[in-house]
Design a protein around this motif. Sequence first.
Motif, PDB file in Angstrom:
ATOM      1  N   GLU A   1       0.930  -1.615  -0.281  1.00  0.00           N
ATOM      2  CA  GLU A   1       0.109  -0.408  -0.132  1.00  0.00           C
ATOM      3  C   GLU A   1       1.070   1.288  -0.054  1.00  0.00           C
ATOM      4  N   VAL A   2       0.463   2.435  -1.333  1.00  0.00           N
ATOM      5  CA  VAL A   2       1.188   3.266  -0.804  1.00  0.00           C
ATOM      6  C   VAL A   2       0.197   4.707  -0.684  1.00  0.00           C
ATOM      7  N   LYS A   3       0.961   5.601   0.301  1.00  0.00           N
ATOM      8  CA  LYS A   3      -0.531   6.163   0.763  1.00  0.00           C
ATOM      9  C   LYS A   3       0.712   8.077   0.204  1.00  0.00           C
ATOM     10  N   VAL A   4      -0.793   8.410  -0.964  1.00  0.00           N
ATOM     11  CA  VAL A   4       0.327   9.344  -0.983  1.00  0.00           C
ATOM     12  C   VAL A   4      -1.131  10.932  -0.551  1.00  0.00           C
ATOM     13  N   LEU A   5      -1.705  11.231  -1.244  1.00  0.00           N
ATOM     14  CA  LEU A   5      -2.660  12.315  -0.870  1.00  0.00           C
ATOM     15  C   LEU A   5      -3.191  12.122   0.665  1.00  0.00           C
ATOM     16  N   SER A   6      -3.238  10.748   1.367  1.00  0.00           N
ATOM     17  CA  SER A   6      -3.423  10.838   2.918  1.00  0.00           C
ATOM     18  C   SER A   6      -2.887   9.790   3.454  1.00  0.00           C
ATOM     19  N   ALA A   7      -0.829  10.249   3.321  1.00  0.00           N
ATOM     20  CA  ALA A   7       0.096  10.383   3.556  1.00  0.00           C
ATOM     21  C   ALA A   7       0.200  11.188   5.431  1.00  0.00           C
ATOM     22  N   ARG A   8      -0.670  11.959   5.022  1.00  0.00           N
ATOM     23  CA  ARG A   8      -0.174  13.192   6.540  1.00  0.00           C
ATOM     24  C   ARG A   8      -1.596  13.215   7.382  1.00  0.00           C
ATOM     25  N   TYR A   9      -2.554  11.320   7.021  1.00  0.00           N
ATOM     26  CA  TYR A   9      -4.036  11.431   7.708  1.00  0.00           C
ATOM     27  C   TYR A   9      -3.820  11.680   9.391  1.00  0.00           C
ATOM     28  N   ASP A  10      -2.833  10.280   9.570  1.00  0.00           N
ATOM     29  CA  ASP A  10      -2.517  10.439  10.818  1.00  0.00           C
ATOM     30  C   ASP A  10      -1.894  10.718  12.039  1.00  0.00           C
ATOM     31  N   VAL A  11      -0.931  12.046  10.890  1.00  0.00           N
ATOM     32  CA  VAL A  11      -0.271  12.805  11.802  1.00  0.00           C
ATOM     33  C   VAL A  11      -0.586  13.668  12.815  1.00  0.00           C
ATOM     34  N   PRO A  12      -0.686  13.485  14.131  1.00  0.00           N
ATOM     35  CA  PRO A  12      -0.677  13.930  14.702  1.00  0.00           C
ATOM     36  C   PRO A  12      -0.708  15.843  14.769  1.00  0.00           C
ATOM     37  N   GLY A  13      -1.889  16.696  14.152  1.00  0.00           N
ATOM     38  CA  GLY A  13      -2.214  18.088  14.556  1.00  0.00           C
ATOM     39  C   GLY A  13      -2.088  18.621  13.214  1.00  0.00           C
ATOM     40  N   VAL A  14      -1.717  17.571  11.943  1.00  0.00           N
ATOM     41  CA  VAL A  14      -0.967  18.257  11.054  1.00  0.00           C
ATOM     42  C   VAL A  14      -2.231  19.164  10.309  1.00  0.00           C
ATOM     43  N   ASP A  15      -3.946  19.843  11.053  1.00  0.00           N
ATOM     44  CA  ASP A  15      -4.716  20.315  10.303  1.00  0.00           C
ATOM     45  C   ASP A  15      -4.002  21.608  10.756  1.00  0.00           C
TER      46      ASP A  15
END
Length: 236
Positions: free
Chosen positions: A5-19
């Motif tokens: 599995e390669v994540k591109v657009l979703s690569a940062r989804y699980d980074v805490p506080g990336v919003d």
Amino acid sequence: MAATEVKVLSARYDVPGVDDLEVYEQHGGYAGLRRALEMQPTDIIEVVKASGLRGRGGAGFPTGLKWSFVAQGTGKPVYVVCNADEGEPGTFKDRPLMERDPHALVEGMIVAGLALNSEQGYIYLRGEFAHASRQLAKAIRQAYAAGYLGEDVMGSGKRYHLTLHRAAGAYICGEETALLDSLEGRRGQPRLRPPFPAVHGLYGCPTTVNNVESIAMVPLLLVNGAEWFQQWGTEK
């Protein structure tokens, strides 16, 4: 052997506080914008063309080709519009990006503006997406405060403003010309074509309308190159 599995657009989804802007920057955020400011508008479009990036809203039309159709030098402003209406029943591919990694879309909108010599962009957001609305509004405020948006983008002398518009909730407004009518304050109804939005779009001015994922991908293309993107999918 199972595919990796390669994540591109979703690569940062699980980074805490990336919003939050600071965390987004720590994970490569706004590097694509910095690269775009070093390039000519036509060169940005050529990278998008070469990548083979296509619309993610359903039609699959080549994004770079669509951008190349946008009329320039008409004396009218050029508008970049993001179709974030996502009204298809059971469809939620754009929603997690806007909720978890909203700066990715904001950055993509600014880069698209630079590519098309636009000074104003609009995100037309599905009205029911309340959390996505809050996240995008926060990201836009932070981008203005940091100088990524406004009268002088990152000290470049280039102007770009971004407006978040919450939609009225009509399914038909997922169609790009009906969306433009709604954005202008009228009942959303598809327009007869031609003329096409690239020549006569929002307020009668040259306009491009692109999907959330299409726009969010563009900064990554500038950082990683067109060939990087070509490694996935089929030839076309």
